[in-house]
Design an enzyme around this catalytic site. Structure first.
Site, PDB file in Angstrom:
ATOM      1  N   GLY A  45      20.066  10.631  68.129  1.00 15.56           N
ATOM      2  CA  GLY A  45      19.421  11.910  67.857  1.00 15.56           C
ATOM      3  C   GLY A  45      17.909  11.912  68.042  1.00 15.56           C
ATOM      4  N   HIS A  46      17.296  10.820  68.444  1.00 16.14           N
ATOM      5  CA  HIS A  46      15.827  10.795  68.649  1.00 16.14           C
ATOM      6  C   HIS A  46      15.526  10.275  70.046  1.00 16.14           C
ATOM      7  CE1 HIS A  46      11.557   9.649  68.048  1.00 16.14           C
ATOM      8  NE2 HIS A  46      11.590  10.637  67.188  1.00 16.14           N
ATOM      9  N   PHE A  47      15.504  10.979  71.003  1.00 18.73           N
ATOM     10  CA  PHE A  47      15.801  12.369  71.273  1.00 18.73           C
ATOM     11  C   PHE A  47      17.115  12.475  72.026  1.00 18.73           C
ATOM     12  CE2 PHE A  47      11.187  12.291  70.792  1.00 18.73           C
ATOM     13  CZ  PHE A  47      10.963  13.405  70.007  1.00 18.73           C
TER      14      PHE A  47
END
Length: 145
Positions: A45-47
């Site tokens: 999730g990052h990124f």
């Protein structure tokens, strides 16, 4: 005090240990390295579809090597293998210039600015595998044996 003794006294463990090794240490500074694992939890999730190492994790890596490892070395005469040093980050100011991707090895170079009354203040730089400056700043903390 040896590299292994310093690392063994760190109050961290996987998945929040960001020190693989130390290549130089003295009362004036320390140099160490860490390789960010491709499957580390913080990349999810990052990124989306383009993972990079969060700045807070880079700051933590610099603090663990540049402040905590150096602080343990500075207190070597007061510590034993069974001591759990107490550490508190008191301030950090970091400027970021380049991203760090999953699987990259970084090197942290720290120079002591001040060590008095168990407060340690350091100038810290983090470099990528190419020797490019990724980020730099000042980190301070309190360390007690």
């Amino acid at each position: 005090m040896t590299e292994q003794q310093i690392i063994a006294l760190l109050p961290y463990q996987e998945p929040f240990l960001f020190v693989d090794g130390l290549s130089a240490f003295s009362a004036e500074g320390i140099t160490g390295h860490y390789t960010f694992q491709k499957n580390a939890y913080f990349y999810k999730g990052h990124f989306k579809n383009n993972p990079i190492t969060p700045g807070v994790i880079l700051t933590e890596c610099m603090a663990q090597i540049g402040l905590v490892c150096l602080g343990i070395y500075m207190l070597k005469d007061e510590l034993s293998d069974h001591t759990n040093p107490q550490i508190a980050l008191t301030s950090s100011q970091v400027d970021f210039f380049l991203p760090v991707y999953p699987g990259e090895k970084v090197t942290v170079v720290s120079e002591k600015e001040l060590f008095r009354f168990n407060k340690l203040k350091c100038k810290v730089k983090l470099f990528n595998e190419n020797g490019d400056l990724v980020c730099r700043g000042r980190i301070s903390g309190m360390i007690k044996a």
